[in-house]
Motif scaffolding. Structure first.
Motif, mmCIF file in Angstrom:
data_model
loop_
_atom_site.group_PDB
_atom_site.id
_atom_site.type_symbol
_atom_site.label_atom_id
_atom_site.label_comp_id
_atom_site.label_asym_id
_atom_site.label_seq_id
_atom_site.Cartn_x
_atom_site.Cartn_y
_atom_site.Cartn_z
ATOM 1 N N ARG A 27 34.129 36.625 34.410
ATOM 2 C CA ARG A 27 34.187 36.529 35.864
ATOM 3 C C ARG A 27 32.921 37.154 36.438
ATOM 4 O O ARG A 27 32.536 38.256 36.042
ATOM 5 C CB ARG A 27 35.408 37.282 36.399
ATOM 6 N N ILE A 29 31.106 38.859 39.403
ATOM 7 C CA ILE A 29 31.409 39.630 40.595
ATOM 8 C C ILE A 29 30.094 39.955 41.295
ATOM 9 O O ILE A 29 29.239 40.627 40.734
ATOM 10 C CB ILE A 29 32.140 40.941 40.237
ATOM 11 N N ARG A 42 29.221 29.403 42.407
ATOM 12 C CA ARG A 42 30.406 29.620 43.241
ATOM 13 C C ARG A 42 30.991 28.319 43.777
ATOM 14 O O ARG A 42 32.200 28.244 44.028
ATOM 15 C CB ARG A 42 30.079 30.579 44.385
ATOM 16 N N PRO A 46 34.530 28.085 41.432
ATOM 17 C CA PRO A 46 34.974 29.190 42.303
ATOM 18 C C PRO A 46 35.903 30.171 41.601
ATOM 19 O O PRO A 46 35.960 31.350 41.991
ATOM 20 C CB PRO A 46 35.688 28.464 43.456
ATOM 21 N N GLU A 47 36.618 29.706 40.574
ATOM 22 C CA GLU A 47 37.519 30.599 39.850
ATOM 23 C C GLU A 47 36.768 31.629 39.018
ATOM 24 O O GLU A 47 37.339 32.637 38.579
ATOM 25 C CB GLU A 47 38.455 29.783 38.947
ATOM 26 N N LYS A 48 35.475 31.378 38.808
ATOM 27 C CA LYS A 48 34.651 32.304 38.025
ATOM 28 C C LYS A 48 33.863 33.277 38.903
ATOM 29 O O LYS A 48 33.210 34.179 38.395
ATOM 30 C CB LYS A 48 33.648 31.520 37.163
ATOM 31 N N PHE A 49 33.941 33.105 40.205
ATOM 32 C CA PHE A 49 33.066 33.841 41.114
ATOM 33 C C PHE A 49 33.874 34.652 42.128
ATOM 34 O O PHE A 49 34.805 34.127 42.761
ATOM 35 C CB PHE A 49 32.149 32.864 41.857
ATOM 36 N N SER A 50 33.517 35.918 42.272
ATOM 37 C CA SER A 50 34.143 36.770 43.282
ATOM 38 C C SER A 50 33.051 37.481 44.068
ATOM 39 O O SER A 50 32.204 38.162 43.477
ATOM 40 C CB SER A 50 35.058 37.812 42.631
ATOM 41 N N VAL A 52 32.348 40.414 46.674
ATOM 42 C CA VAL A 52 33.041 41.594 47.181
ATOM 43 C C VAL A 52 32.381 42.179 48.425
ATOM 44 O O VAL A 52 32.862 43.158 48.984
ATOM 45 C CB VAL A 52 33.124 42.686 46.090
ATOM 46 N N ALA A 59 33.270 46.849 43.286
ATOM 47 C CA ALA A 59 32.932 45.839 42.280
ATOM 48 C C ALA A 59 33.123 46.393 40.866
ATOM 49 O O ALA A 59 33.626 45.703 39.964
ATOM 50 C CB ALA A 59 31.500 45.352 42.467
ATOM 51 N N PHE A 62 36.861 46.798 40.226
ATOM 52 C CA PHE A 62 37.406 45.458 39.987
ATOM 53 C C PHE A 62 37.067 44.994 38.571
ATOM 54 O O PHE A 62 37.908 44.458 37.850
ATOM 55 C CB PHE A 62 36.842 44.512 41.036
#
Length: 289
Positions: A27, A29, A42, A46-50, A52, A59, A62
């Motif tokens: 993931r 971050i 992203r 999108p499921e791989k990107f966060s 913050v 971060a 997390f």
């Protein structure tokens, strides 16, 4: 010198391309939205990107939660904020565990010279090297940055990857020898050796002098050939975008066991400087010996 590119673009593109190809469930971050290469990651995954926001300490927290759950975290941000602002979390959470972390910073040393001391990162090598199990790596070119990223994807560990903010050569192996991992060197005048922990500064020096040059990417045992090159030289200088004891100088002095090293570094009065990178180099003699 040859073609240049941004290391961060190469690394982020490699991570994006690895989705679905790598067995590593990672993931990404991000505490920064400023890199164009992030858009593809992203938007496509999108499921791989966060994102913050301006919350670098969160971060790291997390990332620890993800890593303890079996997901390999990558934390990305500007060097001064993703390192010293977060060092307690990194020490307490990752320094006391075997959980994986790929910490990626951009702009180590004087990379963000337009913003003065608040954006300098002159302490990160020495401070992050104190975290148990965390390997500090400063890739000398874009190809090396990608290679270290691939290795982490294949076998997650704890790495601090320091990327230069400015463009660097895509592949320096046509000019520098890279027969040893973490060390690139160029033999010219064997009597005078200049050593660098900043590839960007090393390449500037390459264009202005005829010294032999050694770029240190990580502080591991020096290969015997590198030791011989240094010890046989009549003059050895270390040039660093760091303070006196927050770069590789303490480690290098120990490795060379008594060899006299002329050390050029950034001094405390930089707090009052309002200078760009090249002017800081000139002020502290980082481009001459």
């Amino acid at each position: 010198m040859q073609n240049k590119a941004l290391q961060r673009d190469w690394v982020i593109n490699e991570l994006t391309n690895s989705v679905g190809r790598s067995s590593n469930d990672f993931r990404f971050i991000s505490a920064d939205f400023g890199a164009k290469a992030l858009d593809r990651l992203r938007e496509e995954y999108p499921e791989k990107f966060s994102f913050v926001g301006i919350a670098e300490q969160f971060a790291i927290d997390f990332a620890y939660g993800l890593s303890s759950s079996g997901i390999s975290p990558i934390v990305y941000g500007m060097s001064p904020f993703i390192t010293l602002r977060c060092i307690e979390q990194i020490k307490v959470l990752f320094g006391q565990s075997d959980y994986s972390l790929l910490l990626i910073s951009v702009g180590g040393g004087l990379g963000y010279d337009h913003s003065t001391l608040s954006h300098f990162s002159l302490e990160d090598i020495g401070m992050l090297d104190c975290i148990p199990g965390l390997k500090v790596i400063t890739p000398s070119d874009c190809k090396s940055a990608v290679q270290y990223t691939k290795e982490w994807l294949d076998k997650p560990s704890k790495i601090y990857l320091r990327l230069e903010r400015q463009a660097l050569p895509e592949d320096i192996s046509t000019l520098f020898k890279k027969e040893y991992k973490f060390f690139a060197y160029l033999l010219r005048d064997s009597s005078t050796v200049s050593i660098f922990s900043s590839p960007y500064l090393a390449f500037e020096h390459y264009q202005k002098s005829n010294d032999s040059i050694i770029i240190v990417e990580s502080m591991i045992d020096l290969p015997q050939k590198i030791v011989d090159i240094i010890k046989n030289a009549s003059s050895v200088s270390l040039f660093e975008e760091s303070y006196e004891f927050t770069g590789i100088y303490p480690w290098l002095s120990k490795e060379l066991n008594g060899k006299n090293i002329k050390h050029y570094f950034v001094k405390g009065e930089i707090a009052k400087d309002r200078l760009r990178r090249s002017s800081i180099w000139e002020k502290y003699n980082l481009l001459s010996n």
